[in-house]
Design a protein around this motif. Sequence first.
Motif, PDB file in Angstrom:
ATOM      1  N   HIS A 175       0.853  -1.185   0.000  1.00 18.95           N
ATOM      2  CA  HIS A 175       0.000   0.000   0.000  1.00 18.95           C
ATOM      3  C   HIS A 175       0.889   1.234   0.000  1.00 18.95           C
ATOM      4  O   HIS A 175       2.105   1.131   0.157  1.00 18.95           O
ATOM      5  N   ALA A 176       0.282   2.394  -0.163  1.00 17.37           N
ATOM      6  CA  ALA A 176       1.078   3.615  -0.323  1.00 17.37           C
ATOM      7  C   ALA A 176       1.656   4.122   0.987  1.00 17.37           C
ATOM      8  O   ALA A 176       2.859   4.329   1.103  1.00 17.37           O
ATOM      9  N   ILE A 177       0.794   4.351   1.980  1.00 14.55           N
ATOM     10  CA  ILE A 177       1.214   4.952   3.249  1.00 14.55           C
ATOM     11  C   ILE A 177       0.414   4.318   4.375  1.00 14.55           C
ATOM     12  O   ILE A 177      -0.812   4.219   4.293  1.00 14.55           O
ATOM     13  N   SER A 178       1.090   3.905   5.439  1.00 14.37           N
ATOM     14  CA  SER A 178       0.391   3.371   6.606  1.00 14.37           C
ATOM     15  C   SER A 178       0.124   4.505   7.594  1.00 14.37           C
ATOM     16  O   SER A 178       0.357   5.671   7.305  1.00 14.37           O
ATOM     17  N   THR A 179      -0.313   4.147   8.767  1.00 14.60           N
ATOM     18  CA  THR A 179      -0.562   5.142   9.821  1.00 14.60           C
ATOM     19  C   THR A 179       0.649   5.326  10.726  1.00 14.60           C
ATOM     20  O   THR A 179       0.575   6.012  11.742  1.00 14.60           O
ATOM     21  N   GLY A 180       1.756   4.709  10.336  1.00 15.47           N
ATOM     22  CA  GLY A 180       2.940   4.636  11.191  1.00 15.47           C
ATOM     23  C   GLY A 180       3.150   3.210  11.668  1.00 15.47           C
ATOM     24  O   GLY A 180       4.216   2.850  12.147  1.00 15.47           O
ATOM     25  N   LYS A 181       2.122   2.389  11.490  1.00 20.90           N
ATOM     26  CA  LYS A 181       2.180   0.943  11.719  1.00 20.90           C
ATOM     27  C   LYS A 181       1.320   0.308  10.640  1.00 20.90           C
ATOM     28  O   LYS A 181       0.213   0.784  10.355  1.00 20.90           O
ATOM     29  N   THR A 182       1.821  -0.762  10.037  1.00 20.88           N
ATOM     30  CA  THR A 182       0.987  -1.499   9.097  1.00 20.88           C
ATOM     31  C   THR A 182      -0.025  -2.327   9.890  1.00 20.88           C
ATOM     32  O   THR A 182       0.099  -2.459  11.113  1.00 20.88           O
ATOM     33  N   GLU A 183      -1.003  -2.872   9.215  1.00 21.60           N
ATOM     34  CA  GLU A 183      -2.051  -3.632   9.887  1.00 21.60           C
ATOM     35  C   GLU A 183      -1.951  -5.113   9.526  1.00 21.60           C
ATOM     36  O   GLU A 183      -1.423  -5.468   8.467  1.00 21.60           O
ATOM     37  N   SER A 184      -2.420  -5.970  10.404  1.00 21.48           N
ATOM     38  CA  SER A 184      -2.381  -7.406  10.146  1.00 21.48           C
ATOM     39  C   SER A 184      -3.513  -7.812   9.211  1.00 21.48           C
ATOM     40  O   SER A 184      -4.604  -7.222   9.229  1.00 21.48           O
ATOM     41  N   ALA A 185      -3.245  -8.817   8.400  1.00 19.25           N
ATOM     42  CA  ALA A 185      -4.278  -9.346   7.508  1.00 19.25           C
ATOM     43  C   ALA A 185      -5.449  -9.898   8.310  1.00 19.25           C
ATOM     44  O   ALA A 185      -6.604  -9.803   7.877  1.00 19.25           O
ATOM     45  N   LYS A 186      -5.169 -10.424   9.477  1.00 16.81           N
ATOM     46  CA  LYS A 186      -6.238 -10.985  10.304  1.00 16.81           C
ATOM     47  C   LYS A 186      -7.252  -9.913  10.684  1.00 16.81           C
ATOM     48  O   LYS A 186      -8.460 -10.146  10.637  1.00 16.81           O
ATOM     49  N   CYS A 197       1.646  -9.335   9.312  1.00 12.51           N
ATOM     50  CA  CYS A 197       1.289  -8.861  10.640  1.00 12.51           C
ATOM     51  C   CYS A 197       1.663  -7.382  10.768  1.00 12.51           C
ATOM     52  O   CYS A 197       2.254  -6.801   9.872  1.00 12.51           O
ATOM     53  N   SER A 198       1.287  -6.781  11.875  1.00  8.49           N
ATOM     54  CA  SER A 198       1.533  -5.356  12.076  1.00  8.49           C
ATOM     55  C   SER A 198       3.000  -5.101  12.410  1.00  8.49           C
ATOM     56  O   SER A 198       3.550  -5.707  13.332  1.00  8.49           O
ATOM     57  N   VAL A 199       3.637  -4.206  11.639  1.00 12.65           N
ATOM     58  CA  VAL A 199       5.013  -3.799  11.922  1.00 12.65           C
ATOM     59  C   VAL A 199       5.088  -2.272  11.867  1.00 12.65           C
ATOM     60  O   VAL A 199       4.225  -1.610  11.299  1.00 12.65           O
ATOM     61  N   THR A 200       6.121  -1.729  12.461  1.00 11.96           N
ATOM     62  CA  THR A 200       6.283  -0.278  12.435  1.00 11.96           C
ATOM     63  C   THR A 200       6.665   0.200  11.035  1.00 11.96           C
ATOM     64  O   THR A 200       7.345  -0.497  10.276  1.00 11.96           O
ATOM     65  N   SER A 249      -3.145   0.604  15.444  1.00 11.59           N
ATOM     66  CA  SER A 249      -2.689   1.331  14.255  1.00 11.59           C
ATOM     67  C   SER A 249      -3.749   2.292  13.738  1.00 11.59           C
ATOM     68  O   SER A 249      -3.467   3.115  12.868  1.00 11.59           O
ATOM     69  N   GLY A 250      -4.961   2.196  14.260  1.00 16.82           N
ATOM     70  CA  GLY A 250      -6.033   3.088  13.834  1.00 16.82           C
ATOM     71  C   GLY A 250      -7.030   2.459  12.889  1.00 16.82           C
ATOM     72  O   GLY A 250      -8.050   3.084  12.545  1.00 16.82           O
ATOM     73  N   TYR A 251      -6.761   1.229  12.453  1.00 23.71           N
ATOM     74  CA  TYR A 251      -7.700   0.548  11.557  1.00 23.71           C
ATOM     75  C   TYR A 251      -9.024   0.314  12.279  1.00 23.71           C
ATOM     76  O   TYR A 251      -9.056  -0.214  13.398  1.00 23.71           O
ATOM     77  N   GLY A 293      -3.325   7.503   6.529  1.00 28.67           N
ATOM     78  CA  GLY A 293      -2.795   6.481   5.635  1.00 28.67           C
ATOM     79  C   GLY A 293      -3.437   6.533   4.259  1.00 28.67           C
ATOM     80  O   GLY A 293      -4.335   7.331   3.983  1.00 28.67           O
ATOM     81  N   TYR A 294      -2.936   5.636   3.384  1.00 29.41           N
ATOM     82  CA  TYR A 294      -3.398   5.594   2.006  1.00 29.41           C
ATOM     83  C   TYR A 294      -3.291   4.141   1.534  1.00 29.41           C
ATOM     84  O   TYR A 294      -2.208   3.618   1.367  1.00 29.41           O
ATOM     85  N   GLY A 295      -4.422   3.486   1.359  1.00 30.52           N
ATOM     86  CA  GLY A 295      -4.419   2.087   0.966  1.00 30.52           C
ATOM     87  C   GLY A 295      -5.023   1.216   2.046  1.00 30.52           C
ATOM     88  O   GLY A 295      -5.531   1.707   3.055  1.00 30.52           O
ATOM     89  N   HIS A 296      -4.947  -0.093   1.850  1.00 30.95           N
ATOM     90  CA  HIS A 296      -5.566  -1.035   2.800  1.00 30.95           C
ATOM     91  C   HIS A 296      -4.738  -1.265   4.046  1.00 30.95           C
ATOM     92  O   HIS A 296      -5.208  -1.873   5.005  1.00 30.95           O
ATOM     93  N   LEU A 297      -3.476  -0.820   4.064  1.00 27.83           N
ATOM     94  CA  LEU A 297      -2.590  -0.822   5.237  1.00 27.83           C
ATOM     95  C   LEU A 297      -1.891  -2.156   5.509  1.00 27.83           C
ATOM     96  O   LEU A 297      -1.154  -2.272   6.480  1.00 27.83           O
ATOM     97  N   VAL A 298      -2.081  -3.163   4.659  1.00 24.19           N
ATOM     98  CA  VAL A 298      -1.483  -4.476   4.885  1.00 24.19           C
ATOM     99  C   VAL A 298      -0.231  -4.643   4.021  1.00 24.19           C
ATOM    100  O   VAL A 298      -0.191  -4.215   2.867  1.00 24.19           O
ATOM    101  N   GLY A 299       0.807  -5.272   4.574  1.00 25.00           N
ATOM    102  CA  GLY A 299       2.016  -5.561   3.820  1.00 25.00           C
ATOM    103  C   GLY A 299       2.984  -4.392   3.780  1.00 25.00           C
ATOM    104  O   GLY A 299       3.113  -3.628   4.739  1.00 25.00           O
ATOM    105  N   MET A 300       3.658  -4.226   2.658  1.00 31.40           N
ATOM    106  CA  MET A 300       4.708  -3.210   2.553  1.00 31.40           C
ATOM    107  C   MET A 300       4.129  -1.823   2.333  1.00 31.40           C
ATOM    108  O   MET A 300       3.335  -1.596   1.426  1.00 31.40           O
ATOM    109  N   SER A 301       4.553  -0.891   3.163  1.00 31.95           N
ATOM    110  CA  SER A 301       4.258   0.521   2.929  1.00 31.95           C
ATOM    111  C   SER A 301       5.314   1.063   1.973  1.00 31.95           C
ATOM    112  O   SER A 301       6.510   1.052   2.266  1.00 31.95           O
ATOM    113  N   GLN A 302       4.876   1.541   0.828  1.00 30.00           N
ATOM    114  CA  GLN A 302       5.824   2.035  -0.167  1.00 30.00           C
ATOM    115  C   GLN A 302       6.563   3.289   0.319  1.00 30.00           C
ATOM    116  O   GLN A 302       7.755   3.449   0.056  1.00 30.00           O
ATOM    117  N   TYR A 303       5.849   4.152   0.992  1.00 34.38           N
ATOM    118  CA  TYR A 303       6.488   5.376   1.476  1.00 34.38           C
ATOM    119  C   TYR A 303       7.586   5.039   2.487  1.00 34.38           C
ATOM    120  O   TYR A 303       8.702   5.568   2.422  1.00 34.38           O
TER     121      TYR A 303
END
Length: 331
Positions: A175-186, A197-200, A249-251, A293-303
């Motif tokens: 995704h493009a940008i997370s909230t500062g933490k990515t979100e878990s698929a679960k 899973c959620s990472v910084t 993470s705010g999701y 954020g920008y996108g679904h928040l899962v996986g790699m944050s491009q920013y």
Amino acid sequence: MKLYVILTVFLTIAAALSPLVVLKPSKKENEPECSTTLIQEKEPTESVSEAKEETIKILRTGSGKIIEKEIFDYVKGAVCGEISPEYEKEAIKAQAIVCYTYALWLKKNADRSDLSEADISDDPSRFQSYLDDNELKDKWGEKYEEYSEKISECVSEVAGQYLGYNGEPAMACFHAISTGKTESAKNVWGNDVPYLCSVTANGDLLSPDIDSTVTLSEEQFRKCAEKLDGVKLPKNSSKWIGKTKATKSGYVTEIYIGSKAFSGSDIRSAFSLRSPAFTVEKTKDGFVFKVKGYGHLVGMSQYSADYMARQGADYKTILLHFFKGTEIMQS
């Protein structure tokens, strides 16, 4: 960078566009909030020149035609459609591996019943983007040669490399940008994927595009809410929004619209929000969504991938940070 992809067995995700980078220092990336054994990447057993030749059939949604491309050309076109050419090379290399891995995963797992003989579509809401040279010339103009050469070089340097998990291509979401933490698929899709899973993603906190606001009148809110299955809004608009639950993470995991609960992903789609991490407030004139954020928040944050690259991280470090427990393999 840049919004999400339908994944057959249990998920739907989207891809998003990437903003430019703000250069500021940040603290070290931390461990994920999930339990998973880290697997060190394996060195590729073949050189890039020895990588097996592959082709892929792509359904062009604009024309309805199916084209067949060598995998290098496809990955280059996907990377060009999904990430900013202004990003650092190590981030672009990471994106190249993610695009290739995701294509492998989609070919095996996605619903392709409406693709005829194609392996994949260029529809970014279902699969991932793909742009050919003519489209890139239109998009980049006088920068075409510079950007094309840069991305070709990055794709060449990691050709044939993909992320593996238990010997299979991983579901390499981004995704493009997370909230500062990515979100878990679960949390987002309801199914546990150990490496999603959620990472910084500390670099995202520096993005000028991390915050967005959507202001709606009551009538606009009503029309958007009608897209949600089974919604019935009471006459009193102050009761249109009920209790909300969100992760660290705010999701938004649950929000009541009328008397029915929905996920943040549902609301993001219905109300055209940049991400499923938001707050919403009733005002005298309508409703205001404040989105992070920008996108679904899962996986790699491009920013944050670009931010990490600017701090000296190579593509392997970036990938193994966002996809814990995977290994870098060679096809």
